[in-house]
Design a protein around this motif. Structure first.
Motif, PDB file in Angstrom:
ATOM      1  N   TRP A 643      92.725  27.681  63.061  1.00 29.25           N
ATOM      2  CA  TRP A 643      92.071  26.969  61.956  1.00 29.25           C
ATOM      3  C   TRP A 643      90.578  27.277  62.029  1.00 29.25           C
ATOM      4  N   HIS A 644      90.028  27.758  60.928  1.00 29.22           N
ATOM      5  CA  HIS A 644      88.605  28.098  60.882  1.00 29.22           C
ATOM      6  C   HIS A 644      87.848  26.948  60.217  1.00 29.22           C
ATOM      7  N   VAL A 645      86.933  26.345  60.959  1.00 29.80           N
ATOM      8  CA  VAL A 645      86.194  25.186  60.470  1.00 29.80           C
ATOM      9  C   VAL A 645      85.200  25.637  59.403  1.00 29.80           C
ATOM     10  N   GLN A 646      85.348  25.087  58.204  1.00 25.80           N
ATOM     11  CA  GLN A 646      84.452  25.410  57.097  1.00 25.80           C
ATOM     12  C   GLN A 646      83.359  24.359  56.934  1.00 25.80           C
ATOM     13  N   ILE A 647      83.726  23.103  57.119  1.00 29.13           N
ATOM     14  CA  ILE A 647      82.788  21.985  56.982  1.00 29.13           C
ATOM     15  C   ILE A 647      83.098  20.976  58.074  1.00 29.13           C
ATOM     16  N   ASP A 648      82.067  20.478  58.724  1.00 30.50           N
ATOM     17  CA  ASP A 648      82.190  19.331  59.622  1.00 30.50           C
ATOM     18  C   ASP A 648      80.967  18.466  59.380  1.00 30.50           C
ATOM     19  N   THR A 649      81.160  17.303  58.805  1.00 32.21           N
ATOM     20  CA  THR A 649      80.004  16.480  58.447  1.00 32.21           C
ATOM     21  C   THR A 649      79.286  15.943  59.675  1.00 32.21           C
ATOM     22  N   ALA A 650      79.935  16.027  60.843  1.00 26.34           N
ATOM     23  CA  ALA A 650      79.248  15.683  62.094  1.00 26.34           C
ATOM     24  C   ALA A 650      78.372  16.829  62.566  1.00 26.34           C
ATOM     25  N   GLU A 651      78.454  17.975  61.864  1.00 31.51           N
ATOM     26  CA  GLU A 651      77.607  19.145  62.115  1.00 31.51           C
ATOM     27  C   GLU A 651      77.695  19.634  63.554  1.00 31.51           C
ATOM     28  N   ARG A 652      78.951  19.792  64.017  1.00 28.59           N
ATOM     29  CA  ARG A 652      79.143  20.273  65.382  1.00 28.59           C
ATOM     30  C   ARG A 652      79.759  21.663  65.434  1.00 28.59           C
ATOM     31  N   HIS A 653      80.669  21.957  64.488  1.00 22.90           N
ATOM     32  CA  HIS A 653      81.524  23.124  64.675  1.00 22.90           C
ATOM     33  C   HIS A 653      81.552  24.045  63.473  1.00 22.90           C
ATOM     34  N   ALA A 654      80.481  24.136  62.749  1.00 25.90           N
ATOM     35  CA  ALA A 654      80.485  25.002  61.572  1.00 25.90           C
ATOM     36  C   ALA A 654      80.843  26.428  61.952  1.00 25.90           C
ATOM     37  N   GLU A 655      81.747  27.047  61.171  1.00 24.85           N
ATOM     38  CA  GLU A 655      82.189  28.431  61.353  1.00 24.85           C
ATOM     39  C   GLU A 655      82.897  28.648  62.694  1.00 24.85           C
ATOM     40  N   ARG A 656      83.458  27.616  63.264  1.00 28.83           N
ATOM     41  CA  ARG A 656      84.138  27.738  64.542  1.00 28.83           C
ATOM     42  C   ARG A 656      85.641  27.841  64.332  1.00 28.83           C
ATOM     43  N   ALA A 657      86.319  28.611  65.144  1.00 29.75           N
ATOM     44  CA  ALA A 657      87.771  28.743  65.074  1.00 29.75           C
ATOM     45  C   ALA A 657      88.409  27.842  66.122  1.00 29.75           C
ATOM     46  N   VAL A 658      89.435  27.093  65.709  1.00 25.21           N
ATOM     47  CA  VAL A 658      90.139  26.178  66.586  1.00 25.21           C
ATOM     48  C   VAL A 658      91.606  26.584  66.598  1.00 25.21           C
ATOM     49  N   PRO A 659      92.204  26.734  67.757  1.00 27.17           N
ATOM     50  CA  PRO A 659      93.615  27.156  67.800  1.00 27.17           C
ATOM     51  C   PRO A 659      94.510  26.189  67.041  1.00 27.17           C
ATOM     52  N   THR A 665      88.833  16.243  67.954  1.00 26.78           N
ATOM     53  CA  THR A 665      88.262  14.902  68.060  1.00 26.78           C
ATOM     54  C   THR A 665      87.228  14.720  66.965  1.00 26.78           C
ATOM     55  N   ALA A 666      87.555  13.846  66.025  1.00 22.32           N
ATOM     56  CA  ALA A 666      86.664  13.591  64.896  1.00 22.32           C
ATOM     57  C   ALA A 666      85.722  12.445  65.225  1.00 22.32           C
ATOM     58  N   VAL A 667      84.448  12.697  65.071  1.00 18.37           N
ATOM     59  CA  VAL A 667      83.437  11.657  65.238  1.00 18.37           C
ATOM     60  C   VAL A 667      83.723  10.525  64.257  1.00 18.37           C
ATOM     61  N   GLY A 668      83.366   9.302  64.633  1.00 18.57           N
ATOM     62  CA  GLY A 668      83.510   8.186  63.712  1.00 18.57           C
ATOM     63  C   GLY A 668      82.784   8.458  62.405  1.00 18.57           C
ATOM     64  N   ARG A 669      83.446   8.162  61.312  1.00 22.16           N
ATOM     65  CA  ARG A 669      82.938   8.401  59.961  1.00 22.16           C
ATOM     66  C   ARG A 669      82.538   9.872  59.802  1.00 22.16           C
ATOM     67  N   SER A 670      83.527  10.721  59.735  1.00 18.39           N
ATOM     68  CA  SER A 670      83.268  12.141  59.541  1.00 18.39           C
ATOM     69  C   SER A 670      84.416  12.793  58.791  1.00 18.39           C
ATOM     70  N   LEU A 671      84.117  13.951  58.223  1.00 14.12           N
ATOM     71  CA  LEU A 671      85.099  14.737  57.471  1.00 14.12           C
ATOM     72  C   LEU A 671      84.991  16.186  57.915  1.00 14.12           C
ATOM     73  N   ALA A 672      86.126  16.847  58.001  1.00 15.15           N
ATOM     74  CA  ALA A 672      86.136  18.273  58.324  1.00 15.15           C
ATOM     75  C   ALA A 672      87.091  18.987  57.379  1.00 15.15           C
ATOM     76  N   LEU A 673      86.737  20.213  57.022  1.00 23.06           N
ATOM     77  CA  LEU A 673      87.612  21.077  56.235  1.00 23.06           C
ATOM     78  C   LEU A 673      87.846  22.345  57.033  1.00 23.06           C
ATOM     79  N   MET A 674      89.133  22.687  57.206  1.00 25.89           N
ATOM     80  CA  MET A 674      89.504  23.886  57.939  1.00 25.89           C
ATOM     81  C   MET A 674      90.372  24.765  57.051  1.00 25.89           C
TER      82      MET A 674
END
Length: 683
Positions: A643-659, A665-674
């Motif tokens: 899964w390739h991270v496109q958006i992480d509102t916690a601003e931790r993993h932009a453009e990162r690939a996750v198996p 682990t999603a930070v409290g009150r956050s959204l991610a798009l993969m």
């Protein structure tokens, strides 16, 4: 020039000519009366000629008639208005302060206090300008105010700020275009009046929802005084790939209730243009502004249709947002999706081809009509706004409705062949808190409006996150910034037509004022100095990233609703809802009031059009966590893929690939798009 004025009940109409100093030079009785239209040809009229009308007939308020030839009247078809009303008792058809109120009759001449109509030269060279015809599913709207956009922009010359010329300045246009939006929706630009009680408090009708004339641009927005200035703006925006949508107010006028002034329609034919109560002295007030325009009357309907066609054919606009649009579809028995105005728009060969957006409510009986407008119409979706706000605030039991709103609000719009794009999604608009204020205030702060903070809604569905207003607490500020990203991401990654409020892209504040309709000052103007600060610039780049993803992935702008059905051949669904454990959501999961997290999987291999094509396909995964605590998500397994991270509102993993199959682990009150690319099965 041929001068013509519709009035079914007048006995005589006089054309009044004025010189450049505003002195009346001649009165000419229009000699012809054909099909309820008074008309006459004036061979010597030239562009720049100032004029108005005086209309004779009965002054009988109890019968609905308010003719008073002592009052100069604006032509409903005037293309330019020169000057503005100068408030005085002369503007009223009755004698202000008289014991009989509006039943009295005032003989003072109002001409010296009235703006004048002006004949224009309509010639303009459009070159190769044409409507852009941006498909609805690709449309992203930017709601803005002509004056507010440019008043503090350093790239706009001071003498052009607040005008159409200012708005077409290169730096401003490039900022808007760079956001990735496709259309600029302008708050009302029709000529309007400032209410007397506001002027007395050094305030104004800044938003412009107080129309005087439906064919004329507001004079203060024209630096050159020429109507062509608006045409130049449209051509400039079109050249940059931006459509122009006008917010229009055909539901009422600036004349108010029976105690209001006589500017135009009241003196031309009150009983024809306005909806009157059983006691015809009084007005039906389904708008909350004192009067209601009557589009069941053929003359009034013709004027509105002519106005709309003028702005499309002559001014090249690409669509309209109709204020309190339920009014426009209201017949004698109530709202009717097949009412005269709505049918007229639907069959019109010109208007049926532009974007028609309804604000689908008014304050009258049965006024809330979200989802009930006919095919061909888009509608503001306040259910999207309220659900998304409540979800990110952390309210209980919001998952089922959130899922519906994320996927285009099929419960409201999936009928009569309407598409997800019929839902205009928004989390903020001109009316209400800005995005930054939505995450910074629990309560409205409208003291500057002069109404002791009584105006404006109390139902803001907002959250200050611990402190009311600005704070130096870094933790609260970081959370507020993340919540802004959450709201923006939800808006721009949902199915439907997203609308972004100008300034939200960099965190504009109105300091808690949620009804800044009367604030023509720094409170409402966009603060471009703040936009240039690191926090504002970062949020702007985040918006640009979101719009780029929306355009990159067709899954985020589908032309059809999801059906959620299992495809036996492919073994997938077009949309799948997963709990944080990675299992498909159960009824118990959906109805757990404490649940505030879920995953939405959109599978691009599912046939969206009845055809399956060979090649690569994208599957998207959205993870939403509105709880205050971390949530561990079990990501779905996709054989041999990451899964390739496109958006992480916690601003931790932009453009990162996750198996695939790993935990997130999603930070409290956050959204991610993969996203993951997969092979699409061939036909």
């Amino acid at each position: 020039m041929n001068f013509a004025l519709y009035s079914a009940n007048a006995t005589q109409v006089e054309l009044c000519l004025f010189d450049e100093r505003g002195r009346e030079t001649e009165r000419i009785a229009l000699p012809e009366y054909t099909d309820e239209v008074f008309h006459g040809y004036l061979p010597d009229a030239r562009p720049g000629q100032l004029y108005g009308y005086r209309v004779h007939g009965p002054y009988a308020p109890d019968a609905g008639h308010r003719f008073n030839p002592n009052k100069l009247l604006l032509d409903p078809y005037a293309k330019r208005i020169v000057g503005e009303p100068k408030w005085a008792p002369h503007l009223f058809g009755y004698t202000v302060g008289h014991k009989d109120k509006d039943l009295s009759f005032d003989k003072r001449d109002s001409a010296g206090y009235m703006p004048k109509c002006a004949v224009i030269d309509p010639a303009f060279t459009w070159g190769n300008d044409k409507r852009l015809l941006t498909p609805l599913q690709r449309t992203v709207i930017y709601e803005a105010h002509v004056r507010g956009l440019s008043m503090t922009h350093p790239g706009v010359p001071e003498n052009l700020r607040g005008t159409f010329s200012g708005l077409k300045s290169d730096e401003l246009v490039e900022h808007i275009r760079g956001l990735g939006v496709t259309a600029v929706e302008l708050l009302p630009i029709h000529a309007y009046a400032d209410d007397q009680h506001l002027l007395e408090q050094d305030l104004s009708n800044y938003w412009g929802y107080n129309t005087l004339a439906f064919f004329a641009p507001h004079s203060r927005y024209m630096a050159t005084g020429s109507v062509s200035e608006f045409k130049q703006l449209v051509a400039r925006l079109h050249h940059s790939g931006l459509e122009v949508i006008l917010d229009v107010v055909y539901n009422h006028t600036a004349e108010g209730n029976e105690l209001g002034p006589t500017f135009s329609f009241r003196g031309i034919d009150n009983a024809s243009y306005y909806r009157l109560a059983d006691d015809r002295r009084f007005y039906i007030n389904d708008t909350g502004t004192g009067n209601t325009f009557d589009l069941t009357n053929a003359g009034a309907l013709r004027m509105v249709m002519d106005s709309l066609r003028y702005w499309v054919a002559e001014m090249h606009v690409d669509g309209f947002r109709f204020d309190l649009a339920t009014i426009l579809g209201r017949e004698g028995h109530g709202f009717d999706p097949s009412g005269g105005f709505l049918d007229a728009c639907r069959q019109d060969p010109l208007l049926s081809q532009v974007k028609l957006i309804a604000e689908p409510w008014d304050v009258g009986p049965g006024g809330y009509q979200v989802g009930n407008f006919p095919p061909g119409w888009l509608e503001w979706n306040d259910k999207f706004r309220d659900t998304v706000r409540a979800f990110w605030r952390g309210d209980e039991g919001k998952l089922p409705e959130l899922a519906t709103r994320l996927t285009g609000s099929a419960d409201l719009f999936n009928r009569r062949g309407r598409r997800p794009s019929a839902s205009v999604n928004f989390v903020t608009a001109h009316d209400g808190f800005t995005l930054r204020d939505l995450v910074s205030y629990d309560h409205k702060h409208n003291e500057a409006n002069g109404e002791d903070n009584r105006d404006g809604t109390d139902n803001n569905i907002s959250y200050n996150h611990g402190v009311e207003g600005p704070t130096d607490d870094p933790g609260i500020n970081a959370l507020r910034a993340r919540q802004q990203r959450n709201l923006l991401a939800t808006l721009l990654l949902s199915q439907g037509t997203p609308m972004l409020q100008a300034g939200d892209e960099f965190g504009r504040t109105q300091h808690g004022n949620n009804n800044a309709y009367c604030q023509d000052n720094a409170l409402s103007w966009l603060d471009w100095e703040a936009a240039a600060q690191p926090e504002g610039s970062e949020l702007t780049r985040f918006v640009q990233r979101l719009t780029a993803l929306r355009q990159r992935y067709p899954l985020l702008q589908r032309a059809r609703f999801f059906d959620g059905k299992f495809d036996e051949e492919l073994g997938i669904k077009d949309v799948t809802w997963l709990s944080p454990t990675g299992e498909e959501m159960t009824e118990e999961d959906w109805h757990n009031p404490q649940a505030r997290a879920l995953m939405m999987r959109l599978d691009g291999r599912a046939p969206a059009s009845g055809l399956r094509q060979a090649g690569a396909s994208v599957t998207l995964l959205m993870l939403l966590n509105a709880s205050a605590d971390e949530v561990v998500f079990q990501l779905p397994a996709v054989e041999g893929e990451h899964w390739h991270v496109q958006i992480d509102t916690a601003e931790r993993h932009a453009e990162r690939a996750v198996p695939a199959g790993a935990q997130w682990t999603a930070v409290g009150r956050s959204l991610a798009l993969m996203a993951v690319e997969q092979d699409r099965m061939s036909t």
